[in-house]
Design a protein around this motif. Structure first.
Motif, short mmCIF file in Angstrom:
data_model
loop_
_atom_site.label_atom_id
_atom_site.label_comp_id
_atom_site.label_asym_id
_atom_site.label_seq_id
_atom_site.Cartn_x
_atom_site.Cartn_y
_atom_site.Cartn_z
N SER A 71 -5.90 -27.95 -55.43
CA SER A 71 -4.76 -27.58 -56.29
C SER A 71 -3.48 -27.46 -55.46
O SER A 71 -2.41 -27.89 -55.90
CB SER A 71 -5.05 -26.26 -57.00
OG SER A 71 -6.16 -26.38 -57.86
N MET A 75 0.04 -29.66 -55.85
CA MET A 75 1.37 -29.09 -56.04
C MET A 75 2.32 -29.48 -54.91
O MET A 75 3.49 -29.80 -55.15
CB MET A 75 1.28 -27.57 -56.14
CG MET A 75 0.45 -27.07 -57.32
SD MET A 75 0.98 -27.77 -58.91
CE MET A 75 2.63 -27.11 -59.03
N PHE A 78 3.23 -33.12 -55.35
CA PHE A 78 4.18 -33.27 -56.46
C PHE A 78 5.58 -32.84 -56.03
O PHE A 78 6.58 -33.43 -56.46
CB PHE A 78 3.71 -32.46 -57.66
CG PHE A 78 4.51 -32.71 -58.91
CD1 PHE A 78 4.38 -33.90 -59.61
CD2 PHE A 78 5.40 -31.76 -59.38
CE1 PHE A 78 5.13 -34.14 -60.76
CE2 PHE A 78 6.14 -31.98 -60.53
CZ PHE A 78 6.01 -33.18 -61.22
N TYR A 134 -9.20 -30.68 -63.26
CA TYR A 134 -8.76 -30.77 -64.65
C TYR A 134 -9.96 -30.47 -65.56
O TYR A 134 -10.95 -31.22 -65.53
CB TYR A 134 -8.22 -32.17 -64.95
CG TYR A 134 -6.96 -32.51 -64.18
CD1 TYR A 134 -5.72 -32.10 -64.64
CD2 TYR A 134 -7.03 -33.24 -62.99
CE1 TYR A 134 -4.56 -32.41 -63.94
CE2 TYR A 134 -5.88 -33.55 -62.29
CZ TYR A 134 -4.65 -33.13 -62.76
OH TYR A 134 -3.51 -33.43 -62.06
N SER A 214 4.84 -35.34 -65.10
CA SER A 214 4.71 -33.89 -64.94
C SER A 214 3.78 -33.31 -65.99
O SER A 214 3.03 -32.36 -65.72
CB SER A 214 6.10 -33.23 -65.03
OG SER A 214 6.70 -33.48 -66.29
N TRP A 217 0.05 -34.60 -64.86
CA TRP A 217 -0.52 -34.09 -63.61
C TRP A 217 -0.51 -32.57 -63.50
O TRP A 217 -1.36 -32.00 -62.82
CB TRP A 217 0.24 -34.68 -62.42
CG TRP A 217 0.19 -36.17 -62.36
CD1 TRP A 217 -0.72 -36.98 -62.98
CD2 TRP A 217 1.09 -37.04 -61.67
NE1 TRP A 217 -0.45 -38.30 -62.71
CE2 TRP A 217 0.66 -38.37 -61.91
CE3 TRP A 217 2.21 -36.84 -60.87
CZ2 TRP A 217 1.31 -39.48 -61.38
CZ3 TRP A 217 2.87 -37.94 -60.34
CH2 TRP A 217 2.42 -39.25 -60.59
N ILE A 218 0.45 -31.92 -64.15
CA ILE A 218 0.59 -30.47 -64.00
C ILE A 218 0.20 -29.72 -65.27
O ILE A 218 -0.66 -28.83 -65.24
CB ILE A 218 2.03 -30.09 -63.59
CG1 ILE A 218 2.48 -30.90 -62.37
CG2 ILE A 218 2.11 -28.59 -63.32
CD1 ILE A 218 1.63 -30.69 -61.14
N LEU A 221 -3.48 -29.27 -66.45
CA LEU A 221 -4.38 -28.35 -65.75
C LEU A 221 -4.84 -27.25 -66.71
O LEU A 221 -5.90 -26.65 -66.52
CB LEU A 221 -3.69 -27.74 -64.53
CG LEU A 221 -3.44 -28.69 -63.35
CD1 LEU A 221 -2.52 -28.03 -62.32
CD2 LEU A 221 -4.75 -29.11 -62.70
N ASN A 234 10.68 -29.18 -65.21
CA ASN A 234 10.35 -29.84 -63.95
C ASN A 234 11.54 -30.62 -63.40
O ASN A 234 11.76 -30.66 -62.19
CB ASN A 234 9.15 -30.76 -64.14
CG ASN A 234 7.83 -30.04 -64.06
OD1 ASN A 234 7.27 -29.82 -63.00
ND2 ASN A 234 7.32 -29.64 -65.22
#
Length: 291
Positions: A71, A75, A78, A134, A214, A217-218, A221, A234
């Motif tokens: 994780s 981050m 990203f 995920y 965004s 991928w984020i 979660l 973002n």
């Protein structure tokens, strides 16, 4: 007695009556002045040490807490990706605005673009080797999705979209930076026009692809949570962190005597002379100043 009216028109801000010779950017002396930056041995060792610390920390995390390590990699990757995209976004906006002031420091955001492949690599490692972070991929309780969300978060489609996002960003970056480098050699304003057109298309493609990336991928979660403003949130982080990064790099260059005021003045003059004809006005948005 009737006096003849003067046919001469007043000069605009960008015009001059003085003939400024266009410097030969292929000249070895000019190239050394513009492209003489080289990181010191101490700086190289310091950066290498930071990389080793990061790799070691990730390795320890894989042993002690794998999910947290992956994780964190997602981050941080990203963040790198966003910093690289902020440089490309800054360049595109400057072209579209016809800005001339940014030429002397354009190499900073152009250098930041090199973070895009590094960030994309980190994201790819997570998506391929530890997609179980995920819930909807791992099939955890509460991770099963129905309806459109179930189709959208199909793992194969998810990976295809990720490849498409990165490919779009890299293609725009490659063409825009290539035009910038070629213009350094020939001083042709046609490269500025090409980059202006590319910038218009990039802004549209970037706004859509970064919003979706965004989200994919984020936000997924937590697949059952959503926010319609998540992409905007973002982007605001991308823009503010990108500007902060450019300021910090500029300050470091100034304090390290790598960007002296006299050098900056000279490179600005070179940029202006390469972009302006001595008798015709034009935007100062041509040849970049430092490499």
């Amino acid at each position: 007695m009737i006096q003849a009216k003067s046919t001469e028109r007043p000069l605009s801000f960008f015009e001059t009556t003085v003939e400024h010779p266009i410097p030969d950017l292929s000249n070895q002396h000019v190239q050394q002045r513009l492209c003489g930056f080289k990181l010191s041995a101490t700086g190289t060792r310091a950066l290498a040490g930071l990389v080793l610390i990061g790799v070691a920390s990730f390795g320890i995390g894989l042993v002690t807490s794998p999910d947290q390590a992956w994780s964190s990699l997602l981050m941080s990757s990203f963040l790198l990706l966003s910093l690289g995209l902020s440089g490309l976004f800054f360049i595109a906006v400057s072209y579209l605005a016809g800005a001339g002031w940014y030429i002397a420091m354009r190499r900073i955001p152009e250098a930041m673009v090199s973070l895009i492949p590094a960030g994309a690599l980190g994201v790819a490692l997570v998506l391929i080797f530890h997609s179980s972070i995920y819930p909807w991929v791992a099939g955890h309780e509460g991770g099963e999705l129905k309806g459109f969300k179930g189709y959208w978060l199909d793992y194969s489609f998810f990976l295809c979209r990720a490849v498409a996002y990165v490919a779009i960003w890299l293609l725009f970056a490659a063409f825009m930076l290539r035009n910038s480098r070629v213009q350094d050699r020939d001083g042709n304003l046609s490269h500025t026009k090409r980059n202006t057109v590319l910038s218009a298309f990039f802004i549209v493609a970037f706004s859509l692809s970064y919003w979706l990336a965004s989200t994919d991928w984020i936000m997924t979660l937590e697949p059952h949570w959503y926010s319609t403003i998540f992409g905007v949130y973002n982007f605001s982080g991308l823009f503010s962190s990108g500007i902060a990064g450019m300021i910090l790099i500029f300050i470091w260059l100034k304090r390290s005597s790598l960007w002296e005021a006299s050098s900056m003045k000279n490179t600005c003059m070179i940029s202006a002379n390469c972009c302006l004809d001595s008798r015709h006005s034009g935007p100062i948005s041509g040849s970049a100043s430092i490499c």
